[in-house]
Design an enzyme around this catalytic site. Sequence first.
Site, PDB file in Angstrom:
ATOM      1  N   ARG A 199      -7.306  -5.954 -10.437  1.00 38.59           N
ATOM      2  CA  ARG A 199      -5.994  -6.513 -10.796  1.00 38.59           C
ATOM      3  C   ARG A 199      -6.109  -8.026 -10.857  1.00 38.59           C
ATOM      4  O   ARG A 199      -6.382  -8.678  -9.844  1.00 38.59           O
ATOM      5  CB  ARG A 199      -4.947  -6.115  -9.752  1.00 38.59           C
ATOM      6  CG  ARG A 199      -3.548  -6.702  -9.984  1.00 38.59           C
ATOM      7  CD  ARG A 199      -2.604  -6.211  -8.888  1.00 38.59           C
ATOM      8  NE  ARG A 199      -1.231  -6.658  -9.078  1.00 38.59           N
ATOM      9  CZ  ARG A 199      -0.740  -7.783  -8.559  1.00 38.59           C
ATOM     10  NH1 ARG A 199      -1.504  -8.585  -7.830  1.00 38.59           N
ATOM     11  NH2 ARG A 199       0.526  -8.106  -8.764  1.00 38.59           N
ATOM     12  N   SER A 268       3.230   3.119 -10.492  1.00 39.13           N
ATOM     13  CA  SER A 268       3.995   2.528  -9.381  1.00 39.13           C
ATOM     14  C   SER A 268       5.378   3.162  -9.339  1.00 39.13           C
ATOM     15  O   SER A 268       6.011   3.331 -10.380  1.00 39.13           O
ATOM     16  CB  SER A 268       4.214   1.032  -9.613  1.00 39.13           C
ATOM     17  OG  SER A 268       3.008   0.407  -9.888  1.00 39.13           O
ATOM     18  N   LYS A 297       3.424  -9.848  -4.341  1.00 38.39           N
ATOM     19  CA  LYS A 297       4.344  -9.411  -5.399  1.00 38.39           C
ATOM     20  C   LYS A 297       5.689 -10.067  -5.108  1.00 38.39           C
ATOM     21  O   LYS A 297       6.645  -9.425  -4.633  1.00 38.39           O
ATOM     22  CB  LYS A 297       4.438  -7.875  -5.344  1.00 38.39           C
ATOM     23  CG  LYS A 297       5.026  -7.251  -6.550  1.00 38.39           C
ATOM     24  CD  LYS A 297       3.987  -6.619  -7.455  1.00 38.39           C
ATOM     25  CE  LYS A 297       4.674  -6.006  -8.655  1.00 38.39           C
ATOM     26  NZ  LYS A 297       4.461  -6.704  -9.882  1.00 38.39           N
TER      27      LYS A 297
HETATM   28  C1  LIG Z   1      -1.647   1.432  -6.110  1.00 38.45           C
HETATM   29  C2  LIG Z   1      -0.723   0.476  -6.772  1.00 38.45           C
HETATM   30  N1  LIG Z   1       0.592   0.624  -6.582  1.00 38.45           N
HETATM   31  C3  LIG Z   1       1.432  -0.241  -7.150  1.00 38.45           C
HETATM   32  C4  LIG Z   1       0.976  -1.262  -7.942  1.00 38.45           C
HETATM   33  C5  LIG Z   1       1.908  -2.201  -8.646  1.00 38.45           C
HETATM   34  O1  LIG Z   1       1.906  -2.018 -10.029  1.00 38.45           O
HETATM   35  P1  LIG Z   1       2.981  -2.795 -10.955  1.00 38.45           P
HETATM   36  O2  LIG Z   1       4.325  -2.392 -10.473  1.00 38.45           O
HETATM   37  O3  LIG Z   1       2.676  -2.523 -12.361  1.00 38.45           O
HETATM   38  O4  LIG Z   1       2.706  -4.288 -10.624  1.00 38.45           O
HETATM   39  P2  LIG Z   1       1.401  -5.119 -10.916  1.00 38.45           P
HETATM   40  O5  LIG Z   1       0.347  -4.685  -9.983  1.00 38.45           O
HETATM   41  O6  LIG Z   1       0.988  -4.865 -12.312  1.00 38.45           O
HETATM   42  O7  LIG Z   1       1.785  -6.534 -10.673  1.00 38.45           O
HETATM   43  C6  LIG Z   1      -0.400  -1.365  -8.121  1.00 38.45           C
HETATM   44  N2  LIG Z   1      -0.940  -2.323  -8.894  1.00 38.45           N
HETATM   45  N3  LIG Z   1      -1.219  -0.490  -7.536  1.00 38.45           N
HETATM   46  C1  TZP Z   2       0.626  -4.849  -6.398  1.00 38.08           C
HETATM   47  C2  TZP Z   2       1.705  -4.437  -5.477  1.00 38.08           C
HETATM   48  N1  TZP Z   2       2.623  -3.529  -5.853  1.00 38.08           N
HETATM   49  C3  TZP Z   2       3.505  -3.261  -4.910  1.00 38.08           C
HETATM   50  S1  TZP Z   2       3.212  -4.160  -3.534  1.00 38.08           S
HETATM   51  C4  TZP Z   2       1.856  -4.883  -4.211  1.00 38.08           C
HETATM   52  C5  TZP Z   2       1.017  -5.900  -3.559  1.00 38.08           C
HETATM   53  C6  TZP Z   2       0.499  -5.498  -2.227  1.00 38.08           C
HETATM   54  O1  TZP Z   2      -0.240  -6.547  -1.744  1.00 38.08           O
HETATM   55  P1  TZP Z   2      -0.499  -6.814  -0.208  1.00 38.08           P
HETATM   56  O2  TZP Z   2      -1.298  -5.672   0.285  1.00 38.08           O
HETATM   57  O3  TZP Z   2      -1.251  -8.100  -0.185  1.00 38.08           O
HETATM   58  O4  TZP Z   2       0.831  -6.929   0.445  1.00 38.08           O
END
Ligand SMILES: Cc1ncc(COP(=O)(O)OP(=O)(O)O)c(N)n1
Ligand code: TZP
Length: 374
Positions: A199, A268, A297
Amino acid sequence: MVTKTYDNSHFDESTNGVVVMVEPYSQKQQIQQVVYRILDANLDRAREGLRIIEEWCRFGLNNAQFALECKRLRQELAKWHTPELRAARDTPGDPGTELTHPQEEERVSIKSVLQANFCRIEEALRVLEEYSKLHQQSMAKACKQMRYQVYTLESNLMGYQRHQLLWRSRLYLVTSPSENLLNNVEAALKGGLTLVQYRDKNADDSLRLEQAKKLRQLCHIYGALFIINDRVDLALAVDADGVHLGQQDMSVTVARQLLGSQRIIGLSTTNAEEMQRALTEGADYIGVGPVYETPTKVGKAATGLEYVSYAAKNCSIPWFAIGGIDANNINDVIDAGAERIAVVRSLMQAEQPTLVTQYLLSQLNRIKPEVISH
Ligand SMILES: Cc1ncc(COP(=O)(O)OP(=O)(O)O)c(N)n1
Ligand SMILES: Cc1ncsc1CCOP(=O)(O)O
Ligand SMILES: [Mg+2]
Protein backbone atom coordinates in the site's frame (compact mmCIF):
# COMPACT_ATOMS: atom_id res chain seq x y z
CA MET A 1 15.42 -58.46 -40.98
CA VAL A 2 15.87 -55.40 -38.81
CA THR A 3 17.98 -55.27 -35.65
CA LYS A 4 18.51 -52.48 -33.14
CA THR A 5 22.22 -52.00 -33.90
CA TYR A 6 23.58 -49.99 -36.75
CA ASP A 7 26.03 -52.81 -37.72
CA ASN A 8 25.33 -54.56 -40.95
CA SER A 9 26.25 -57.99 -39.52
CA HIS A 10 25.55 -59.66 -36.20
CA PHE A 11 25.43 -62.96 -34.31
CA ASP A 12 22.03 -64.48 -34.93
CA GLU A 13 20.93 -67.33 -32.68
CA SER A 14 18.46 -68.58 -35.26
CA THR A 15 21.33 -69.34 -37.65
CA ASN A 16 23.45 -70.99 -34.95
CA GLY A 17 26.06 -68.33 -35.03
CA VAL A 18 26.44 -68.16 -38.74
CA VAL A 19 27.12 -64.55 -39.56
CA VAL A 20 24.43 -63.15 -41.78
CA MET A 21 24.40 -59.91 -43.65
CA VAL A 22 21.56 -57.55 -42.80
CA GLU A 23 20.37 -54.39 -44.36
CA PRO A 24 21.56 -51.20 -42.56
CA TYR A 25 18.88 -49.17 -40.91
CA SER A 26 17.11 -47.10 -43.47
CA GLN A 27 17.06 -43.37 -42.84
CA LYS A 28 13.32 -43.65 -42.15
CA GLN A 29 13.90 -46.30 -39.50
CA GLN A 30 16.65 -44.26 -37.87
CA ILE A 31 14.32 -41.28 -37.63
CA GLN A 32 11.64 -43.52 -36.19
CA GLN A 33 14.07 -44.64 -33.48
CA VAL A 34 14.84 -41.02 -32.63
CA VAL A 35 11.14 -40.18 -32.46
CA TYR A 36 10.59 -43.18 -30.17
CA ARG A 37 13.40 -42.00 -27.89
CA ILE A 38 11.89 -38.53 -27.72
CA LEU A 39 8.46 -39.96 -26.92
CA ASP A 40 9.87 -42.32 -24.31
CA ALA A 41 11.87 -39.54 -22.58
CA ASN A 42 8.94 -37.13 -22.55
CA LEU A 43 6.45 -39.71 -21.33
CA ASP A 44 8.83 -40.30 -18.42
CA ARG A 45 9.23 -36.58 -17.83
CA ALA A 46 5.50 -35.89 -17.78
CA ARG A 47 4.77 -38.88 -15.56
CA GLU A 48 7.50 -37.95 -13.07
CA GLY A 49 6.26 -34.35 -12.90
CA LEU A 50 2.72 -35.52 -12.26
CA ARG A 51 3.91 -37.83 -9.51
CA ILE A 52 5.73 -34.95 -7.78
CA ILE A 53 2.56 -32.86 -7.82
CA GLU A 54 0.41 -35.83 -6.78
CA GLU A 55 2.54 -36.39 -3.67
CA TRP A 56 1.94 -32.82 -2.51
CA CYS A 57 -1.80 -33.07 -3.17
CA ARG A 58 -1.96 -36.31 -1.23
CA PHE A 59 0.39 -35.74 1.71
CA GLY A 60 0.61 -31.94 1.87
CA LEU A 61 -2.97 -30.97 1.11
CA ASN A 62 -4.77 -34.22 1.95
CA ASN A 63 -6.78 -33.51 -1.15
CA ALA A 64 -8.04 -36.71 -2.74
CA GLN A 65 -9.64 -34.94 -5.70
CA PHE A 66 -6.42 -33.30 -6.93
CA ALA A 67 -4.38 -36.44 -6.17
CA LEU A 68 -6.81 -38.57 -8.18
CA GLU A 69 -6.65 -36.22 -11.14
CA CYS A 70 -2.83 -36.50 -11.16
CA LYS A 71 -3.10 -40.27 -10.94
CA ARG A 72 -5.63 -40.43 -13.76
CA LEU A 73 -3.34 -38.38 -16.01
CA ARG A 74 -0.35 -40.56 -15.10
CA GLN A 75 -2.31 -43.69 -15.93
CA GLU A 76 -3.44 -42.27 -19.23
CA LEU A 77 0.16 -41.47 -20.13
CA ALA A 78 1.19 -44.98 -19.08
CA LYS A 79 -1.18 -46.42 -21.69
CA TRP A 80 0.79 -44.66 -24.43
CA HIS A 81 4.12 -45.75 -22.99
CA THR A 82 4.33 -48.97 -25.00
CA PRO A 83 7.19 -51.52 -24.94
CA GLU A 84 8.05 -50.36 -28.47
CA LEU A 85 8.81 -46.85 -27.17
CA ARG A 86 10.60 -48.08 -24.06
CA ALA A 87 12.82 -50.33 -26.21
CA ALA A 88 14.19 -47.23 -27.94
CA ARG A 89 15.62 -45.90 -24.68
CA ASP A 90 19.37 -45.26 -24.63
CA THR A 91 20.14 -43.49 -21.35
CA PRO A 92 23.97 -43.87 -21.47
CA GLY A 93 23.95 -42.38 -24.98
CA ASP A 94 21.75 -39.44 -24.01
CA PRO A 95 23.81 -36.23 -23.72
CA GLY A 96 20.80 -34.55 -22.03
CA THR A 97 21.21 -36.41 -18.73
CA GLU A 98 24.25 -34.27 -17.87
CA LEU A 99 22.54 -30.96 -18.54
CA THR A 100 20.99 -29.08 -15.64
CA HIS A 101 19.71 -25.54 -15.39
CA PRO A 102 20.64 -23.43 -12.33
CA GLN A 103 16.91 -22.99 -11.63
CA GLU A 104 16.54 -26.78 -11.33
CA GLU A 105 18.65 -26.62 -8.19
CA GLU A 106 16.77 -23.66 -6.80
CA ARG A 107 13.43 -24.43 -5.17
CA VAL A 108 12.56 -21.83 -2.58
CA SER A 109 9.09 -22.99 -1.63
CA ILE A 110 6.43 -25.61 -2.30
CA LYS A 111 4.92 -23.15 -4.72
CA SER A 112 8.10 -23.07 -6.80
CA VAL A 113 8.35 -26.87 -6.75
CA LEU A 114 4.80 -27.09 -8.05
CA GLN A 115 5.27 -24.37 -10.66
CA ALA A 116 8.51 -25.86 -11.96
CA ASN A 117 6.90 -29.27 -12.29
CA PHE A 118 3.75 -28.01 -13.97
CA CYS A 119 6.01 -26.26 -16.45
CA ARG A 120 7.93 -29.49 -17.01
CA ILE A 121 4.74 -31.52 -17.58
CA GLU A 122 3.26 -28.96 -19.96
CA GLU A 123 6.47 -28.78 -21.99
CA ALA A 124 6.73 -32.57 -22.11
CA LEU A 125 3.11 -32.85 -23.28
CA ARG A 126 3.74 -30.29 -26.02
CA VAL A 127 6.76 -32.29 -27.20
CA LEU A 128 4.70 -35.49 -27.07
CA GLU A 129 1.93 -33.86 -29.06
CA GLU A 130 4.27 -32.69 -31.83
CA TYR A 131 6.38 -35.85 -32.19
CA SER A 132 3.56 -38.32 -31.82
CA LYS A 133 2.10 -36.82 -35.01
CA LEU A 134 4.93 -38.78 -36.68
CA HIS A 135 3.97 -41.90 -34.76
CA GLN A 136 0.25 -42.07 -34.01
CA GLN A 137 -2.30 -39.32 -34.61
CA SER A 138 -4.55 -40.53 -31.79
CA MET A 139 -1.66 -40.14 -29.33
CA ALA A 140 -1.06 -36.57 -30.53
CA LYS A 141 -4.71 -35.76 -29.96
CA ALA A 142 -4.72 -37.35 -26.50
CA CYS A 143 -1.57 -35.42 -25.48
CA LYS A 144 -3.13 -32.15 -26.59
CA GLN A 145 -6.21 -32.85 -24.46
CA MET A 146 -4.03 -33.82 -21.51
CA ARG A 147 -2.06 -30.59 -21.84
CA TYR A 148 -5.26 -28.56 -21.48
CA GLN A 149 -6.33 -30.75 -18.56
CA VAL A 150 -2.98 -30.03 -16.88
CA TYR A 151 -3.46 -26.26 -17.40
CA THR A 152 -6.83 -26.56 -15.66
CA LEU A 153 -5.35 -28.63 -12.85
CA GLU A 154 -2.58 -26.06 -12.40
CA SER A 155 -4.97 -23.15 -12.21
CA ASN A 156 -7.31 -24.94 -9.79
CA LEU A 157 -4.51 -26.22 -7.58
CA MET A 158 -2.66 -22.89 -7.38
CA GLY A 159 -5.96 -21.09 -6.62
CA TYR A 160 -6.81 -23.66 -3.97
CA GLN A 161 -3.40 -23.21 -2.33
CA ARG A 162 -3.87 -19.45 -2.27
CA HIS A 163 -7.26 -19.69 -0.63
CA GLN A 164 -6.04 -22.26 1.87
CA LEU A 165 -3.22 -19.95 2.90
CA LEU A 166 -5.60 -17.01 3.16
CA TRP A 167 -7.81 -18.98 5.56
CA ARG A 168 -4.75 -20.00 7.59
CA SER A 169 -3.38 -16.46 7.81
CA ARG A 170 -3.98 -14.71 11.12
CA LEU A 171 -1.82 -11.66 10.72
CA TYR A 172 -1.86 -9.31 7.74
CA LEU A 173 0.81 -6.68 7.17
CA VAL A 174 -0.32 -3.65 5.17
CA THR A 175 2.81 -1.73 4.21
CA SER A 176 3.44 2.00 4.42
CA PRO A 177 6.09 3.90 2.45
CA SER A 178 9.48 3.32 4.04
CA GLU A 179 13.13 3.46 3.12
CA ASN A 180 13.38 0.10 4.80
CA LEU A 181 10.40 -1.42 3.06
CA LEU A 182 11.97 -4.69 1.94
CA ASN A 183 13.99 -5.24 5.11
CA ASN A 184 10.97 -4.54 7.26
CA VAL A 185 8.71 -6.88 5.37
CA GLU A 186 11.38 -9.57 5.30
CA ALA A 187 11.88 -9.30 9.06
CA ALA A 188 8.13 -9.82 9.56
CA LEU A 189 8.14 -12.77 7.14
CA LYS A 190 10.92 -14.29 9.22
CA GLY A 191 8.60 -14.07 12.21
CA GLY A 192 5.99 -16.21 10.44
CA LEU A 193 3.90 -13.62 8.56
CA THR A 194 1.96 -15.16 5.66
CA LEU A 195 0.00 -12.24 4.20
CA VAL A 196 1.33 -8.92 2.90
CA GLN A 197 -0.40 -5.99 1.21
CA TYR A 198 1.56 -3.40 -0.70
CA ARG A 199 0.00 0.00 0.00
CA ASP A 200 1.48 3.29 -1.14
CA LYS A 201 -1.11 5.94 -1.90
CA ASN A 202 1.30 8.53 -3.29
CA ALA A 203 4.12 6.89 -5.23
CA ASP A 204 4.12 7.10 -9.01
CA ASP A 205 3.41 3.98 -10.96
CA SER A 206 6.98 3.23 -11.97
CA LEU A 207 8.07 3.12 -8.32
CA ARG A 208 4.95 1.15 -7.36
CA LEU A 209 5.68 -1.38 -10.06
CA GLU A 210 9.31 -1.71 -9.04
CA GLN A 211 8.52 -2.13 -5.34
CA ALA A 212 5.60 -4.44 -5.95
CA LYS A 213 7.78 -6.75 -8.07
CA LYS A 214 10.43 -6.91 -5.35
CA LEU A 215 7.87 -7.54 -2.61
CA ARG A 216 6.13 -10.21 -4.64
CA GLN A 217 9.45 -12.00 -5.12
CA LEU A 218 10.21 -11.73 -1.41
CA CYS A 219 6.79 -13.07 -0.42
CA HIS A 220 7.20 -15.87 -2.94
CA ILE A 221 10.49 -16.90 -1.32
CA TYR A 222 8.83 -17.07 2.09
CA GLY A 223 5.69 -18.77 0.77
CA ALA A 224 3.52 -15.80 1.78
CA LEU A 225 0.59 -14.28 -0.12
CA PHE A 226 1.09 -10.91 -1.79
CA ILE A 227 -1.83 -8.52 -2.30
CA ILE A 228 -1.89 -5.09 -3.96
CA ASN A 229 -3.93 -2.24 -2.52
CA ASP A 230 -6.48 -0.52 -4.78
CA ARG A 231 -5.09 -1.44 -8.20
CA VAL A 232 -6.23 -4.44 -10.19
CA ASP A 233 -3.97 -3.50 -13.12
CA LEU A 234 -0.88 -3.47 -10.89
CA ALA A 235 -1.90 -6.78 -9.33
CA LEU A 236 -2.07 -8.35 -12.78
CA ALA A 237 1.14 -6.68 -13.91
CA VAL A 238 3.19 -8.19 -11.09
CA ASP A 239 1.23 -11.46 -10.91
CA ALA A 240 0.16 -10.75 -7.34
CA ASP A 241 -2.04 -13.17 -5.43
CA GLY A 242 -4.84 -10.63 -5.32
CA VAL A 243 -6.07 -7.13 -4.71
CA HIS A 244 -7.57 -5.20 -1.80
CA LEU A 245 -10.40 -2.84 -2.75
CA GLY A 246 -12.02 -0.01 -0.84
CA GLN A 247 -15.66 1.08 -1.01
CA GLN A 248 -14.72 3.78 -3.53
CA ASP A 249 -12.76 1.45 -5.80
CA MET A 250 -13.88 -0.77 -8.66
CA SER A 251 -16.57 -3.25 -7.58
CA VAL A 252 -15.72 -6.79 -6.53
CA THR A 253 -17.80 -8.06 -9.46
CA VAL A 254 -15.77 -6.16 -12.05
CA ALA A 255 -12.48 -7.01 -10.33
CA ARG A 256 -13.50 -10.68 -10.37
CA GLN A 257 -14.08 -10.51 -14.12
CA LEU A 258 -10.57 -9.16 -14.55
CA LEU A 259 -8.78 -11.37 -12.01
CA GLY A 260 -10.68 -14.65 -12.32
CA SER A 261 -11.69 -17.00 -9.55
CA GLN A 262 -8.19 -18.12 -8.55
CA ARG A 263 -6.96 -14.74 -7.29
CA ILE A 264 -7.94 -13.20 -3.99
CA ILE A 265 -10.15 -10.13 -3.70
CA GLY A 266 -10.47 -8.34 -0.37
CA LEU A 267 -12.85 -5.49 0.47
CA SER A 268 -12.83 -2.89 3.25
CA THR A 269 -16.03 -2.71 5.28
CA THR A 270 -17.12 -0.45 8.11
CA ASN A 271 -20.63 -1.73 8.81
CA ALA A 272 -23.07 -4.63 8.50
CA GLU A 273 -24.49 -3.46 5.18
CA GLU A 274 -21.06 -3.28 3.54
CA MET A 275 -20.21 -6.68 4.96
CA GLN A 276 -23.39 -8.18 3.45
CA ARG A 277 -22.62 -6.66 0.05
CA ALA A 278 -19.07 -8.04 0.19
CA LEU A 279 -20.45 -11.52 0.87
CA THR A 280 -23.03 -11.27 -1.89
CA GLU A 281 -20.52 -10.01 -4.45
CA GLY A 282 -18.10 -12.83 -3.65
CA ALA A 283 -15.21 -11.12 -1.86
CA ASP A 284 -12.68 -13.64 -0.51
CA TYR A 285 -12.04 -11.71 2.70
CA ILE A 286 -12.94 -8.39 4.27
CA GLY A 287 -11.24 -5.73 6.35
CA VAL A 288 -13.26 -4.81 9.46
CA GLY A 289 -12.58 -1.33 10.79
CA PRO A 290 -10.94 1.01 11.54
CA VAL A 291 -11.49 -0.47 14.95
CA TYR A 292 -9.66 2.45 16.55
CA GLU A 293 -8.91 5.88 15.12
CA THR A 294 -5.54 5.84 13.45
CA PRO A 295 -3.10 8.38 11.97
CA THR A 296 -2.59 5.93 9.08
CA LYS A 297 -6.11 6.70 7.88
CA VAL A 298 -6.74 10.26 8.99
CA GLY A 299 -10.36 11.38 9.11
CA LYS A 300 -11.84 7.91 9.01
CA ALA A 301 -14.19 7.35 11.96
CA ALA A 302 -13.56 4.37 14.21
CA THR A 303 -16.11 1.57 14.11
CA GLY A 304 -15.24 0.41 17.62
CA LEU A 305 -15.24 -3.12 18.95
CA GLU A 306 -19.01 -3.52 18.34
CA TYR A 307 -18.47 -4.08 14.64
CA VAL A 308 -15.72 -6.61 15.48
CA SER A 309 -18.23 -8.55 17.60
CA TYR A 310 -20.81 -8.29 14.82
CA ALA A 311 -18.29 -9.70 12.31
CA ALA A 312 -17.43 -12.55 14.68
CA LYS A 313 -21.07 -13.59 14.72
CA ASN A 314 -22.03 -12.92 11.10
CA CYS A 315 -19.09 -13.14 8.74
CA SER A 316 -18.64 -16.45 6.89
CA ILE A 317 -15.38 -15.55 5.11
CA PRO A 318 -12.01 -14.61 6.63
CA TRP A 319 -12.10 -11.11 8.10
CA PHE A 320 -9.30 -8.98 9.47
CA ALA A 321 -9.85 -6.41 12.19
CA ILE A 322 -7.81 -3.33 11.22
CA GLY A 323 -7.06 0.13 12.53
CA GLY A 324 -4.96 1.14 15.51
CA ILE A 325 -4.24 -2.42 16.61
CA ASP A 326 -0.97 -3.09 18.43
CA ALA A 327 0.64 -5.34 21.02
CA ASN A 328 -1.11 -3.42 23.85
CA ASN A 329 -4.69 -3.70 22.65
CA ILE A 330 -4.64 -6.91 20.58
CA ASN A 331 -6.21 -8.89 23.40
CA ASP A 332 -9.18 -6.50 23.58
CA VAL A 333 -9.74 -7.06 19.87
CA ILE A 334 -9.40 -10.83 20.34
CA ASP A 335 -11.81 -10.72 23.26
CA ALA A 336 -14.33 -8.92 21.03
CA GLY A 337 -14.17 -11.94 18.68
CA ALA A 338 -11.33 -11.30 16.22
CA GLU A 339 -9.26 -14.24 15.04
CA ARG A 340 -7.35 -12.27 12.43
CA ILE A 341 -5.90 -8.76 12.43
CA ALA A 342 -4.25 -6.40 9.92
CA VAL A 343 -1.68 -3.82 10.96
CA VAL A 344 0.41 -1.06 9.43
CA ARG A 345 2.37 0.83 12.11
CA SER A 346 2.75 -2.05 14.54
CA LEU A 347 5.07 -3.76 12.10
CA MET A 348 6.25 -1.00 9.77
CA GLN A 349 7.43 1.13 12.69
CA ALA A 350 8.62 -1.69 14.91
CA GLU A 351 12.26 -1.77 15.91
CA GLN A 352 12.17 -5.54 15.78
CA PRO A 353 9.46 -6.59 13.32
CA THR A 354 10.34 -10.29 13.67
CA LEU A 355 9.71 -10.25 17.41
CA VAL A 356 6.53 -8.19 17.13
CA THR A 357 5.22 -10.55 14.43
CA GLN A 358 5.95 -13.52 16.65
CA TYR A 359 4.23 -11.87 19.59
CA LEU A 360 1.09 -10.89 17.64
CA LEU A 361 0.89 -14.36 16.12
CA SER A 362 1.34 -16.01 19.48
CA GLN A 363 -1.66 -14.06 20.80
CA LEU A 364 -3.80 -14.88 17.76
CA ASN A 365 -2.77 -18.54 17.76
CA ARG A 366 -3.92 -18.89 21.34
CA ILE A 367 -7.50 -18.76 20.06
CA LYS A 368 -7.38 -21.84 17.86
CA PRO A 369 -4.03 -23.40 17.11
CA GLU A 370 -3.31 -23.68 13.41
CA VAL A 371 -4.49 -26.92 11.93
CA ILE A 372 -1.95 -27.04 9.15
CA SER A 373 1.59 -25.80 9.49
CA HIS A 374 3.64 -24.81 6.45
C1 LIG B 1 -6.99 -5.36 5.13
C2 LIG B 1 -7.37 -3.97 4.76
N1 LIG B 1 -8.51 -3.47 5.25
C3 LIG B 1 -8.85 -2.22 4.95
C4 LIG B 1 -8.07 -1.44 4.14
C5 LIG B 1 -8.47 -0.06 3.73
O1 LIG B 1 -8.80 0.03 2.38
P1 LIG B 1 -9.45 1.39 1.79
O2 LIG B 1 -10.69 1.64 2.55
O3 LIG B 1 -9.58 1.25 0.34
O4 LIG B 1 -8.37 2.46 2.13
P2 LIG B 1 -6.90 2.56 1.58
O5 LIG B 1 -6.09 1.50 2.21
O6 LIG B 1 -6.94 2.38 0.11
O7 LIG B 1 -6.43 3.90 1.99
C6 LIG B 1 -6.90 -2.02 3.64
N2 LIG B 1 -6.08 -1.34 2.81
N3 LIG B 1 -6.58 -3.27 3.96
C1 TZP C 1 -5.61 1.15 5.76
C2 TZP C 1 -6.57 1.18 6.88
N1 TZP C 1 -7.87 0.94 6.69
C3 TZP C 1 -8.58 0.99 7.80
S1 TZP C 1 -7.62 1.36 9.11
C4 TZP C 1 -6.23 1.41 8.17
C5 TZP C 1 -4.89 1.74 8.66
C6 TZP C 1 -4.44 0.90 9.80
O1 TZP C 1 -3.18 1.34 10.15
P1 TZP C 1 -2.56 1.16 11.60
O2 TZP C 1 -2.41 -0.29 11.82
O3 TZP C 1 -1.25 1.87 11.51
O4 TZP C 1 -3.49 1.81 12.56
MG1 LIG D 1 -8.36 1.55 -1.18
